[in-house]
Scaffold this active site. Structure first.
Site, PDB file in Angstrom:
ATOM      1  N   CYS A   1       0.839  -1.199   0.000  1.00 35.08           N
ATOM      2  CA  CYS A   1       0.000   0.000   0.000  1.00 35.08           C
ATOM      3  C   CYS A   1       0.874   1.249   0.000  1.00 35.08           C
ATOM      4  O   CYS A   1       2.053   1.202   0.246  1.00 35.08           O
ATOM      5  CB  CYS A   1      -0.888  -0.024   1.237  1.00 35.08           C
ATOM      6  SG  CYS A   1      -1.732  -1.592   1.405  1.00 35.08           S
TER       7      CYS A   1
ATOM      8  N   ARG B   1       1.658   2.110  -7.947  1.00 35.42           N
ATOM      9  CA  ARG B   1       1.695   0.884  -7.127  1.00 35.42           C
ATOM     10  C   ARG B   1       0.417   0.075  -7.326  1.00 35.42           C
ATOM     11  O   ARG B   1       0.363  -1.082  -6.973  1.00 35.42           O
ATOM     12  CB  ARG B   1       1.810   1.240  -5.649  1.00 35.42           C
ATOM     13  CG  ARG B   1       2.733   2.378  -5.356  1.00 35.42           C
ATOM     14  CD  ARG B   1       2.612   2.771  -3.921  1.00 35.42           C
ATOM     15  NE  ARG B   1       2.969   1.660  -3.056  1.00 35.42           N
ATOM     16  CZ  ARG B   1       4.225   1.265  -2.883  1.00 35.42           C
ATOM     17  NH1 ARG B   1       5.176   1.887  -3.518  1.00 35.42           N
ATOM     18  NH2 ARG B   1       4.503   0.253  -2.124  1.00 35.42           N
TER      19      ARG B   1
ATOM     20  N   TRP C   1      -3.956  -1.782  -1.196  1.00 37.92           N
ATOM     21  CA  TRP C   1      -4.002  -2.969  -2.063  1.00 37.92           C
ATOM     22  C   TRP C   1      -4.469  -4.079  -1.133  1.00 37.92           C
ATOM     23  O   TRP C   1      -3.703  -4.597  -0.328  1.00 37.92           O
ATOM     24  CB  TRP C   1      -2.628  -3.262  -2.639  1.00 37.92           C
ATOM     25  CG  TRP C   1      -2.615  -4.498  -3.487  1.00 37.92           C
ATOM     26  CD1 TRP C   1      -2.314  -5.769  -3.078  1.00 37.92           C
ATOM     27  CD2 TRP C   1      -2.952  -4.606  -4.864  1.00 37.92           C
ATOM     28  NE1 TRP C   1      -2.435  -6.655  -4.114  1.00 37.92           N
ATOM     29  CE2 TRP C   1      -2.827  -5.982  -5.227  1.00 37.92           C
ATOM     30  CE3 TRP C   1      -3.341  -3.711  -5.831  1.00 37.92           C
ATOM     31  CZ2 TRP C   1      -3.081  -6.447  -6.515  1.00 37.92           C
ATOM     32  CZ3 TRP C   1      -3.584  -4.186  -7.118  1.00 37.92           C
ATOM     33  CH2 TRP C   1      -3.459  -5.518  -7.442  1.00 37.92           C
TER      34      TRP C   1
ATOM     35  N   ASN D   1       0.913  -0.584   6.157  1.00 37.84           N
ATOM     36  CA  ASN D   1       1.380  -1.331   4.992  1.00 37.84           C
ATOM     37  C   ASN D   1       1.920  -2.645   5.544  1.00 37.84           C
ATOM     38  O   ASN D   1       2.734  -2.623   6.463  1.00 37.84           O
ATOM     39  CB  ASN D   1       2.510  -0.537   4.306  1.00 37.84           C
ATOM     40  CG  ASN D   1       2.732  -0.987   2.885  1.00 37.84           C
ATOM     41  OD1 ASN D   1       2.161  -1.985   2.442  1.00 37.84           O
ATOM     42  ND2 ASN D   1       3.557  -0.262   2.171  1.00 37.84           N
ATOM     43  N   GLY D   2       1.438  -3.791   5.035  1.00 35.35           N
ATOM     44  CA  GLY D   2       1.947  -5.070   5.529  1.00 35.35           C
ATOM     45  C   GLY D   2       0.785  -5.971   5.930  1.00 35.35           C
ATOM     46  O   GLY D   2      -0.367  -5.681   5.643  1.00 35.35           O
TER      47      GLY D   2
ATOM     48  N   GLU E   1       6.466 -21.519 -19.712  1.00 35.30           N
ATOM     49  CA  GLU E   1       6.466 -20.161 -19.126  1.00 35.30           C
ATOM     50  C   GLU E   1       7.670 -19.369 -19.609  1.00 35.30           C
ATOM     51  O   GLU E   1       7.562 -18.200 -19.964  1.00 35.30           O
ATOM     52  CB  GLU E   1       6.431 -20.247 -17.606  1.00 35.30           C
ATOM     53  CG  GLU E   1       6.512 -18.927 -16.878  1.00 35.30           C
ATOM     54  CD  GLU E   1       5.439 -17.922 -17.283  1.00 35.30           C
ATOM     55  OE1 GLU E   1       4.452 -18.308 -17.942  1.00 35.30           O
ATOM     56  OE2 GLU E   1       5.615 -16.717 -16.989  1.00 35.30           O
TER      57      GLU E   1
ATOM     58  N   LYS F   1       7.441 -15.842 -21.730  1.00 37.14           N
ATOM     59  CA  LYS F   1       8.112 -14.612 -21.279  1.00 37.14           C
ATOM     60  C   LYS F   1       8.929 -14.017 -22.421  1.00 37.14           C
ATOM     61  O   LYS F   1       8.869 -12.834 -22.707  1.00 37.14           O
ATOM     62  CB  LYS F   1       9.013 -14.907 -20.075  1.00 37.14           C
ATOM     63  CG  LYS F   1       8.269 -15.135 -18.776  1.00 37.14           C
ATOM     64  CD  LYS F   1       7.824 -13.868 -18.111  1.00 37.14           C
ATOM     65  CE  LYS F   1       6.378 -13.508 -18.149  1.00 37.14           C
ATOM     66  NZ  LYS F   1       5.313 -14.403 -18.209  1.00 37.14           N
TER      67      LYS F   1
ATOM     68  N   GLU G   1       6.683 -12.703 -25.401  1.00 30.68           N
ATOM     69  CA  GLU G   1       5.781 -11.551 -25.219  1.00 30.68           C
ATOM     70  C   GLU G   1       6.525 -10.243 -24.980  1.00 30.68           C
ATOM     71  O   GLU G   1       5.954  -9.185 -25.153  1.00 30.68           O
ATOM     72  CB  GLU G   1       4.776 -11.808 -24.103  1.00 30.68           C
ATOM     73  CG  GLU G   1       5.352 -11.953 -22.716  1.00 30.68           C
ATOM     74  CD  GLU G   1       4.240 -12.111 -21.670  1.00 30.68           C
ATOM     75  OE1 GLU G   1       3.169 -11.514 -21.822  1.00 30.68           O
ATOM     76  OE2 GLU G   1       4.464 -12.837 -20.698  1.00 30.68           O
TER      77      GLU G   1
ATOM     78  N   HIS H   1      10.216 -37.493 -31.881  1.00 34.70           N
ATOM     79  CA  HIS H   1       9.072 -37.817 -32.760  1.00 34.70           C
ATOM     80  C   HIS H   1       8.838 -36.732 -33.791  1.00 34.70           C
ATOM     81  O   HIS H   1       7.702 -36.488 -34.201  1.00 34.70           O
ATOM     82  CB  HIS H   1       7.826 -38.018 -31.889  1.00 34.70           C
ATOM     83  CG  HIS H   1       7.989 -39.128 -30.904  1.00 34.70           C
ATOM     84  ND1 HIS H   1       8.029 -40.454 -31.264  1.00 34.70           N
ATOM     85  CD2 HIS H   1       8.204 -39.092 -29.564  1.00 34.70           C
ATOM     86  CE1 HIS H   1       8.224 -41.195 -30.182  1.00 34.70           C
ATOM     87  NE2 HIS H   1       8.329 -40.401 -29.139  1.00 34.70           N
TER      88      HIS H   1
ATOM     89  N   LYS I   1      -2.479  -5.686 -19.638  1.00 30.39           N
ATOM     90  CA  LYS I   1      -2.176  -6.359 -18.369  1.00 30.39           C
ATOM     91  C   LYS I   1      -3.307  -7.307 -17.983  1.00 30.39           C
ATOM     92  O   LYS I   1      -3.082  -8.358 -17.423  1.00 30.39           O
ATOM     93  CB  LYS I   1      -1.965  -5.336 -17.249  1.00 30.39           C
ATOM     94  CG  LYS I   1      -1.593  -5.950 -15.904  1.00 30.39           C
ATOM     95  CD  LYS I   1      -0.329  -6.785 -15.990  1.00 30.39           C
ATOM     96  CE  LYS I   1      -0.013  -7.512 -14.701  1.00 30.39           C
ATOM     97  NZ  LYS I   1       1.040  -8.541 -14.897  1.00 30.39           N
TER      98      LYS I   1
HETATM   99  C1  AGP Z   1       1.616 -13.212 -18.663  1.00 32.79           C
HETATM  100  O1  AGP Z   1       2.948 -12.742 -18.776  1.00 32.79           O
HETATM  101  C2  AGP Z   1       0.695 -12.537 -19.652  1.00 32.79           C
HETATM  102  N1  AGP Z   1       0.667 -11.162 -19.403  1.00 32.79           N
HETATM  103  C3  AGP Z   1      -0.665 -13.219 -19.743  1.00 32.79           C
HETATM  104  O2  AGP Z   1      -0.444 -14.504 -20.262  1.00 32.79           O
HETATM  105  C4  AGP Z   1      -1.462 -13.381 -18.432  1.00 32.79           C
HETATM  106  O3  AGP Z   1      -0.835 -14.339 -17.611  1.00 32.79           O
HETATM  107  C5  AGP Z   1      -2.868 -13.894 -18.795  1.00 32.79           C
HETATM  108  O4  AGP Z   1      -3.493 -12.909 -19.583  1.00 32.79           O
HETATM  109  C6  AGP Z   1      -3.720 -14.183 -17.557  1.00 32.79           C
HETATM  110  O5  AGP Z   1      -3.912 -13.007 -16.815  1.00 32.79           O
HETATM  111  P1  AGP Z   1      -4.550 -13.138 -15.331  1.00 32.79           P
HETATM  112  O6  AGP Z   1      -3.568 -13.908 -14.517  1.00 32.79           O
HETATM  113  O7  AGP Z   1      -4.724 -11.733 -14.862  1.00 32.79           O
HETATM  114  O8  AGP Z   1      -5.844 -13.870 -15.479  1.00 32.79           O
END
Ligand code: AGP
Length: 613
Positions: free
Chosen positions: A2, A27, A74, A100-101, A486, A490, A493, A509, A608
């Site tokens: 927070c 934040r 938050w 905060n915490g 994963e 990363k 993207e 295969h 996001k």
């Molecule tokens: C992850 O790096 C991406 N930004 C994306 O795959 C994200 O994980 C996905 O859109 C799910 O988002 P959420 O966790 O907010 O549901």
């Protein structure tokens, strides 16, 4: 984490506090509030939602005073409502607190206070702090003594700021552990307090940084720093040159890098208040998991998107291996159209950082329609995925600003591990010794992750040499397969390089035809039950001239001899190893994108939170 702002001087505190909170907007928060001492009273204004809502409220119901504190929240305990927003005021109306915490022991403190007749008004953990202070004030203790005594009862990490009509010219600030900072800004005939530099950078660049177990008694003309046991302390004054936005990222160039490095803290927080290492038990109260329900679950369907889906893939393995419950991961955008086999003994467990991802919410709705029990693991308290669920686990990771998810990937891995242990315990599929071992392994996690972060320079070196690649293949097996997915995501993207992830055992295969000197391979080969198979896979890649990066357990010379680059990770219990092996892959993707000068925090075409289908 927070945001906190405080002011004491000769100016009207209200605009200074509100502008300071706006500086902390990066934040992320879900509610906000302000308290000012005015004509001998504590005036409080609080509002859910964005800061603009609070500003409108203050415009309609103005408050004036030369001493005040404010907070952006938050939520970790209690939904993001005006009632749960800080500042929290005590029943005497004379003391107000922002925090905060996480008060890890707030449930027992709240029970003790209620037993003494104290009335509570919110769902937050923070409220216990203001009531504890009032308890000591009622014993004729001066404010700073009352604060000091109250803090001794708190478990966890905290940043706390207190205002009271009992000391109308003074703000008290204290810090315990690492729950965000407590910064004291030195002005001319006025002083400032904040959780982060940007909030007060417009007024002063002269700062003191409270350390853990220290308290500051701040008036407009004096600042006394002392340890929590009352000894005077001298703090070095710093002169800050940063611009506000740069200050928010601290010493990091991008939020993503900051969030990668926050994982020691965020993993500590996701464990906070949930693991009793003494009796070897897990507590997840917000899940509403009864022994009856635990006993009758026949299947768990994990559903999510993107990075969260990769966490779900690890979760499947953890739930099956530890709790012996059939589990499967269903990509949410597919699940919603599958006509899935679900009944009242099925749990649909959604994982979502934002808690607002349209596909994931739709998948939850599919589960609901078919009578499933709905759980969610979310970072944003009060989000839709939390509200519609029958029970939830909060990631407690603090706001994640970078579009590419990092700390909100590692936290659910630990949350899923805790869930698996709790279910195994309730279903009687593990004995006491096994339970104690599984729980005690959790204690290692933050330190093991810290060891990976300490190896950032090795990863940066590899990124420098490989930043011009156009393709790369990530290979893994078993519990490392989701980490291969994963790591590839990363890189894709944020650097826009084509990165493919594949089960290493499948290469023979067909896909092995891809490998030549222009197709580098990144292989996850920690010392686990798939190690030997991975080594032979790496040998095959090398035989075809491929450039090989290996994620290997510290000291593994055999892997090192086969690799062009090694990302060393510490020895880790295999069920927790994904939390560790993902770290170098996050840093590798980050550094390649940063070296390419790309917009790491806001990559092209991405949002996001994907709140549309
Ligand atoms: C992850 O790096 C991406 N930004 C994306 O795959 C994200 O994980 C996905 O859109 C799910 O988002 P959420 O966790 O907010 O549901």
């Amino acid at each position: 984490m927070c945001g906190i702002v405080g002011y004491v001087g000769d100016q009207n505190a209200t605009p200074i506090v509100l502008n300071g909170l706006r500086r902390l907007e990066y934040r992320g928060y879900d509610s906000a509030g302000i308290a000012v001492l005015s004509n001998g009273n504590v005036e409080v204004r609080r509002e859910a939602g964005k800061l603009s809502k609070l500003e409108s409220l203050v415009q309609n119901q103005p408050i004036q005073g030369t001493i005040g504190i404010g907070h952006t929240r938050w939520a970790t305990h209690g939904e993001p409502t005006a009632r749960n927003a800080h500042p929290h005021i005590g029943n005497t109306g004379k003391v107000v607190v922002v925090h905060n915490g996480i008060v890890e022991n707030y449930l027992e403190l709240k029970a003790d206070l209620e037993a003494e007749g104290v009335e509570f008004h919110t769902e937050t953990d923070t409220e216990v702090i203001v009531h504890l202070i009032e308890q000591f004030l009622s014993q004729e203790e001066p404010l700073e003594e009352a604060v000091r005594k109250a803090l001794k009862y708190l478990k966890g990490a905290h940043g706390i700021v207190v205002l009271s009509t009992m000391a109308p010219d003074t703000i008290i600030a204290a810090r315990i552990g690492n729950a965000g900072g407590v910064v004291i800004g030195l002005g001319d005939g006025e002083n400032f307090i904040a959780s982060d530099i940007p909030a007060i950078l417009d007024h002063t660049r002269r700062m003191l940084f409270l350390e853990s177990h220290q308290m500051a008694v701040v008036s407009k003309s004096s600042i006394q720093i002392q340890s929590l046991d009352g000894k005077k302390v001298h703090l070095e004054e710093h002169n800050i040159g940063w611009d506000p936005i740069a200050a928010e990222k601290g010493e990091y160039r991008h939020f993503m890098q900051k969030e990668i490095h926050e994982q020691v803290r965020s993993l500590t927080d996701t464990l906070a208040g949930r693991v009793d290492f003494d009796d070897g038990r897990i507590h997840l109260p917000q899940l509403n998991l009864s022994p009856e329900l635990a006993g009758r679950i026949k299947k768990i369907i994990l559903t999510a998107c993107g990075t969260a889906a990769h966490a779900g893939m690890v979760g499947k393995i953890l739930l099956e291996r530890i709790a012996r419950i059939p589990a499967q991961l269903e990509i949410a955008s597919e699940f919603r159209y599958e006509d899935p086999i679900v009944d009242s003994d099925t749990v649909v467990l959604a994982i979502s950082q934002s808690g607002e991802t349209a596909d994931t919410l739709a998948a939850m709705e599919e589960g609901r329609k078919r009578g499933a029990v709905l759980w969610s693991i979310v970072n944003a308290i009060g989000s839709q995925a939390m509200r519609v669920a029958d029970g939830y686990i909060s990631m407690q990771s603090g706001p994640e600003i970078g579009v590419a998810s990092t700390k909100a990937f590692s936290a659910p891995l630990v949350d899923l591990y805790m869930l698996a242990v709790l279910l195994a315990d309730l279903r009687g599929v593990i004995n006491e010794r096994q339970r104690h071992q599984l729980v005690s392994d959790l204690r290692l996690v933050p330190d093991l992750v810290g060891k990976c972060l300490d190896r950032e320079k090795d990863v940066l070196q590899a990124a420098r040499e490989m930043r011009y690649i156009r393709n790369i293949l990530y290979l893994g097996r078993g519990i490392q397969m989701p980490i291969a997915h994963e790591g590839a995501l990363k890189l894709k993207e944020i650097s826009y390089i084509h990165a493919e992830s594949y089960p290493a055992g499948e290469m023979k295969h067909g896909p092995i035809a891809l490998i030549d000197r222009d197709m580098p391979v990144l292989a996850l080969a920690p010392r686990d039950q798939w190690y030997e198979k991975m080594i032979s896979q790496i040998e095959q890649a090398r035989a075809r001239g491929g450039n090989v990066i290996v994620v290997a357990t510290e000291g593994d010379q055999r892997a090192a001899e086969l690799a062009d680059h090694v990302f060393w990770v510490p020895e880790t219990p295999w069920l927790l190893s994904p939390v560790v092996t993902v770290i170098p892959l996050q840093m590798f993707a980050y550094h390649i994108a940063a070296l390419k000068g790309l917009d790491v925090d806001q990559p092209r075409n991405l949002a996001k939170s994907v709140t549309v289908e």
